[in-house]
Write a protein that holds these residues in place. Structure first.
Motif, PDB file in Angstrom:
ATOM      1  N   ALA A   1    -115.214  36.436   5.293  1.00 33.14           N
ATOM      2  CA  ALA A   1    -115.819  35.892   6.650  1.00 33.14           C
ATOM      3  C   ALA A   1    -116.373  34.587   6.137  1.00 33.14           C
ATOM      4  CB  ALA A   1    -116.357  36.838   7.286  1.00 33.14           C
ATOM      5  N   ASP A   2    -116.391  33.697   6.990  1.00 33.30           N
ATOM      6  CA  ASP A   2    -117.040  32.365   7.028  1.00 33.30           C
ATOM      7  C   ASP A   2    -118.664  32.636   7.508  1.00 33.30           C
ATOM      8  OD1 ASP A   2    -117.099  32.155   9.874  1.00 33.30           O
ATOM      9  OD2 ASP A   2    -115.122  30.667   9.688  1.00 33.30           O
ATOM     10  N   LYS A   3    -119.377  31.757   7.695  1.00 33.76           N
ATOM     11  CA  LYS A   3    -120.753  31.793   8.024  1.00 33.76           C
ATOM     12  C   LYS A   3    -121.127  32.228   9.524  1.00 33.76           C
ATOM     13  CE  LYS A   3    -121.917  27.204   9.538  1.00 33.76           C
ATOM     14  NZ  LYS A   3    -122.762  25.839   9.313  1.00 33.76           N
ATOM     15  N   MET A   4    -119.727  32.207  10.207  1.00 31.65           N
ATOM     16  CA  MET A   4    -119.970  32.768  11.748  1.00 31.65           C
ATOM     17  C   MET A   4    -119.549  34.300  11.392  1.00 31.65           C
ATOM     18  SD  MET A   4    -118.638  29.874  13.989  1.00 31.65           S
ATOM     19  CE  MET A   4    -116.851  30.091  13.449  1.00 31.65           C
ATOM     20  N   GLY A   5    -119.130  34.725  10.382  1.00 25.67           N
ATOM     21  CA  GLY A   5    -118.535  36.304  10.283  1.00 25.67           C
ATOM     22  C   GLY A   5    -117.083  36.159  10.543  1.00 25.67           C
ATOM     23  N   TRP A   6    -116.479  34.997  10.548  1.00 27.21           N
ATOM     24  CA  TRP A   6    -115.029  34.694  11.308  1.00 27.21           C
ATOM     25  C   TRP A   6    -114.170  35.150  10.049  1.00 27.21           C
ATOM     26  CZ3 TRP A   6    -113.323  31.357  15.815  1.00 27.21           C
ATOM     27  CH2 TRP A   6    -113.927  31.759  16.836  1.00 27.21           C
ATOM     28  N   THR A   7    -113.243  35.984  10.142  1.00 29.04           N
ATOM     29  CA  THR A   7    -111.920  35.964   9.278  1.00 29.04           C
ATOM     30  C   THR A   7    -111.167  35.196   9.531  1.00 29.04           C
ATOM     31  OG1 THR A   7    -110.973  37.694  10.251  1.00 29.04           O
ATOM     32  CG2 THR A   7    -112.742  38.665   8.589  1.00 29.04           C
ATOM     33  N   PRO A   8    -110.045  34.885   8.754  1.00 29.29           N
ATOM     34  CA  PRO A   8    -108.924  34.202   9.258  1.00 29.29           C
ATOM     35  C   PRO A   8    -107.971  34.768  10.402  1.00 29.29           C
ATOM     36  CG  PRO A   8    -108.894  34.259   6.754  1.00 29.29           C
ATOM     37  CD  PRO A   8    -110.002  35.108   7.295  1.00 29.29           C
ATOM     38  N   LEU A   9    -108.411  36.101  10.558  1.00 28.94           N
ATOM     39  CA  LEU A   9    -107.539  36.796  11.752  1.00 28.94           C
ATOM     40  C   LEU A   9    -108.561  36.449  13.091  1.00 28.94           C
ATOM     41  CD1 LEU A   9    -105.786  38.614  13.089  1.00 28.94           C
ATOM     42  CD2 LEU A   9    -107.192  40.421  12.444  1.00 28.94           C
ATOM     43  N   HIS A  10    -109.826  36.306  12.835  1.00 23.86           N
ATOM     44  CA  HIS A  10    -110.708  36.013  13.895  1.00 23.86           C
ATOM     45  C   HIS A  10    -110.217  34.444  14.407  1.00 23.86           C
ATOM     46  CE1 HIS A  10    -113.707  38.876  12.978  1.00 23.86           C
ATOM     47  NE2 HIS A  10    -114.038  38.827  13.985  1.00 23.86           N
ATOM     48  N   HIS A  11    -110.049  33.571  13.479  1.00 22.32           N
ATOM     49  CA  HIS A  11    -109.464  32.112  13.870  1.00 22.32           C
ATOM     50  C   HIS A  11    -108.246  32.151  14.533  1.00 22.32           C
ATOM     51  CE1 HIS A  11    -112.759  29.569  12.094  1.00 22.32           C
ATOM     52  NE2 HIS A  11    -112.724  30.722  11.091  1.00 22.32           N
ATOM     53  N   ALA A  12    -107.108  32.743  13.926  1.00 27.26           N
ATOM     54  CA  ALA A  12    -105.974  33.028  14.613  1.00 27.26           C
ATOM     55  C   ALA A  12    -105.943  33.384  15.800  1.00 27.26           C
ATOM     56  CB  ALA A  12    -105.061  33.870  13.650  1.00 27.26           C
ATOM     57  N   ALA A  13    -106.779  34.735  16.185  1.00 29.06           N
ATOM     58  CA  ALA A  13    -106.909  35.204  17.384  1.00 29.06           C
ATOM     59  C   ALA A  13    -107.453  34.214  18.385  1.00 29.06           C
ATOM     60  CB  ALA A  13    -107.643  36.506  17.370  1.00 29.06           C
ATOM     61  N   ASN A  14    -108.298  33.621  17.840  1.00 32.23           N
ATOM     62  CA  ASN A  14    -109.255  32.542  18.793  1.00 32.23           C
ATOM     63  C   ASN A  14    -108.404  31.573  19.224  1.00 32.23           C
ATOM     64  OD1 ASN A  14    -111.560  31.490  19.964  1.00 32.23           O
ATOM     65  ND2 ASN A  14    -111.488  30.105  18.779  1.00 32.23           N
ATOM     66  N   MET A  15    -107.232  30.929  18.446  1.00 38.15           N
ATOM     67  CA  MET A  15    -106.293  30.044  19.009  1.00 38.15           C
ATOM     68  C   MET A  15    -105.009  30.454  19.628  1.00 38.15           C
ATOM     69  SD  MET A  15    -106.444  27.508  15.591  1.00 38.15           S
ATOM     70  CE  MET A  15    -105.626  28.981  14.328  1.00 38.15           C
ATOM     71  N   GLY A  16    -104.803  31.778  19.462  1.00 39.94           N
ATOM     72  CA  GLY A  16    -103.738  32.515  20.035  1.00 39.94           C
ATOM     73  C   GLY A  16    -102.561  32.186  19.393  1.00 39.94           C
TER      74      GLY A  16
ATOM     75  N   PHE B   1    -100.128  33.308  17.309  1.00 39.81           N
ATOM     76  CA  PHE B   1     -99.466  34.516  17.203  1.00 39.81           C
ATOM     77  C   PHE B   1     -98.647  34.934  15.841  1.00 39.81           C
ATOM     78  CE2 PHE B   1     -95.382  37.346  17.832  1.00 39.81           C
ATOM     79  CZ  PHE B   1     -96.303  38.599  18.232  1.00 39.81           C
ATOM     80  N   PRO B   2     -97.940  33.885  15.397  1.00 40.56           N
ATOM     81  CA  PRO B   2     -97.032  34.289  14.152  1.00 40.56           C
ATOM     82  C   PRO B   2     -98.218  34.609  12.849  1.00 40.56           C
ATOM     83  CG  PRO B   2     -96.211  32.107  15.087  1.00 40.56           C
ATOM     84  CD  PRO B   2     -97.545  32.680  15.924  1.00 40.56           C
ATOM     85  N   ALA B   3     -99.385  34.010  12.901  1.00 47.10           N
ATOM     86  CA  ALA B   3    -100.077  34.376  11.927  1.00 47.10           C
ATOM     87  C   ALA B   3    -100.895  35.746  11.997  1.00 47.10           C
ATOM     88  CB  ALA B   3    -101.594  33.198  11.957  1.00 47.10           C
ATOM     89  N   VAL B   4    -101.191  36.146  13.390  1.00 45.93           N
ATOM     90  CA  VAL B   4    -101.723  37.449  13.872  1.00 45.93           C
ATOM     91  C   VAL B   4    -100.838  38.449  13.539  1.00 45.93           C
ATOM     92  CG1 VAL B   4    -102.581  38.753  15.682  1.00 45.93           C
ATOM     93  CG2 VAL B   4    -103.215  36.322  15.571  1.00 45.93           C
ATOM     94  N   LYS B   5     -99.540  38.164  13.778  1.00 40.90           N
ATOM     95  CA  LYS B   5     -98.531  39.511  13.600  1.00 40.90           C
ATOM     96  C   LYS B   5     -98.271  39.530  11.910  1.00 40.90           C
ATOM     97  CE  LYS B   5     -93.746  40.127  14.197  1.00 40.90           C
ATOM     98  NZ  LYS B   5     -93.941  41.683  14.776  1.00 40.90           N
ATOM     99  N   LEU B   6     -98.301  38.331  11.208  1.00 43.82           N
ATOM    100  CA  LEU B   6     -98.193  38.518   9.688  1.00 43.82           C
ATOM    101  C   LEU B   6     -99.460  39.245   9.314  1.00 43.82           C
ATOM    102  CD1 LEU B   6     -96.076  37.725   7.572  1.00 43.82           C
ATOM    103  CD2 LEU B   6     -97.703  35.660   7.378  1.00 43.82           C
ATOM    104  N   PHE B   7    -100.616  38.833   9.654  1.00 44.18           N
ATOM    105  CA  PHE B   7    -101.915  39.336   9.127  1.00 44.18           C
ATOM    106  C   PHE B   7    -101.764  41.137   9.259  1.00 44.18           C
ATOM    107  CE2 PHE B   7    -104.178  35.279   9.813  1.00 44.18           C
ATOM    108  CZ  PHE B   7    -103.967  34.581   8.621  1.00 44.18           C
TER     109      PHE B   7
END
Length: 302
Positions: free
Chosen positions: A241-256, A258-264
């Protein structure tokens, strides 16, 4: 060199070819002096004599794109003249870095001068011809030398997307990929954050377990996700997680995204990232719901 290139080179040097003081060359014949005068007219006599006497200065090191265009009739560069005119003992004692602690290798790498990068590395190896290990170590020490921003020549080559220079440096020393500059950027993160996929693939293909860190606690997977470039990042973990506590999945979910979310989510290991909370207590699902990314919500819930 054509007339326009010659004029540009002379203008950059701050001098137009005028008379040459031969007093310091008293031991040479008239023919030798005439031959050297012909060579000097290609790059400016002051610049030539400085290089020939082993006097590398800040002006010479900061020639930028003219570094390879200032040539002798034999197509030798300033650094060719310097290296061939200086003994190994003198070279080791020379104060190479300029005011910004940049070496000639930094400059050559920044402007993509692959042939000069090769020349500098080979000369560093030749400093200790009696000891093969010494040769390699001398070159590696030069390549790992940071400037005032803690950038190595490798950082410079990556920042300005010079793949040919990156390949040379990786071939010589893959330890480059573990160093971070003062911004916290490793070369791999720098390439991923800028979308330089060719350099990312080169590093991942040629170097084992390269460092992936970047500023603010982010890593290469954060950077590639934000750019919507999943690529070859599959081997990297989602749980950092980065300093906000966001994992790459947080970033992908926040942007919508979908391909990355599904893959993760499909990865048995990465799936646990769906339950991780950021510094505000939000999971990736909270972020997707807040922005009404329906496909992303459905995938995480499923």
């Amino acid at each position: 060199m054509d007339s326009s290139s010659l004029h540009e080179a002379q203008k950059e040097d701050g001098k137009v070819i005028q008379q040459i003081n031969f007093q310091e060359k008293e031991d040479e014949t008239e023919d030798e002096l005439q031959q050297q005068t012909d060579i000097i007219t290609y790059m400016g006599y002051e610049l030539y004599w400085a290089a020939e006497r082993g006097k590398i200065n800040n002006v010479m090191l900061e020639r930028r794109n003219n570094l390879q265009s200032l040539l002798t009739p034999n197509k030798n560069t300033i650094l060719h003249i310097y290296i061939t005119s200086t003994s190994s003992e003198d070279l080791e004692q020379t104060e190479f870095p300029n005011a910004k602690k940049e070496t000639p290798l930094h400059i050559a790498a920044r402007y993509g001068h692959a042939s000069i990068v090769e020349l500098l590395i080979q000369h560093a190896k030749a400093l200790h011809p009696q000891n093969l290990e010494g040769d390699v170590e001398a070159a590696r020490q030069m390549m790992r030398m940071p400037n005032q921003n803690q950038d190595t020549a490798f950082h410079e080559a990556v920042r300005f997307q010079h793949l040919s220079v990156v390949k040379i440096l990786i071939r010589e020393d893959c330890d480059f990929v573990h160093s971070a500059n003062e911004e916290g950027e490793t070369p791999l993160y720098m390439a991923a954050e800028r979308g330089y996929s060719d350099i990312v693939f080169e590093i991942l293909d040629k170097c084992k377990s390269p460092a992936t860190g970047g500023p603010d606690g982010r890593n290469v997977l954060h950077a590639s996700t934000i750019r919507k470039e999943r690529g070859k990042m599959g081997a990297l973990t989602l749980k950092e997680a980065d300093k906000m506590g966001w994992t790459p999945l947080h970033h992908a979910a926040n942007m919508g995204y979908f391909p990355a979310v599904k893959l993760f989510i499909e990865s048995p290991i990465d799936r646990e990232a769906a339950y991780m909370k950021d510094t505000q207590g939000n999971t990736a699902l909270h972020l997707a719901v807040a922005l009404n990314h329906e496909l992303t919500m459905s995938e995480i819930i499923k």
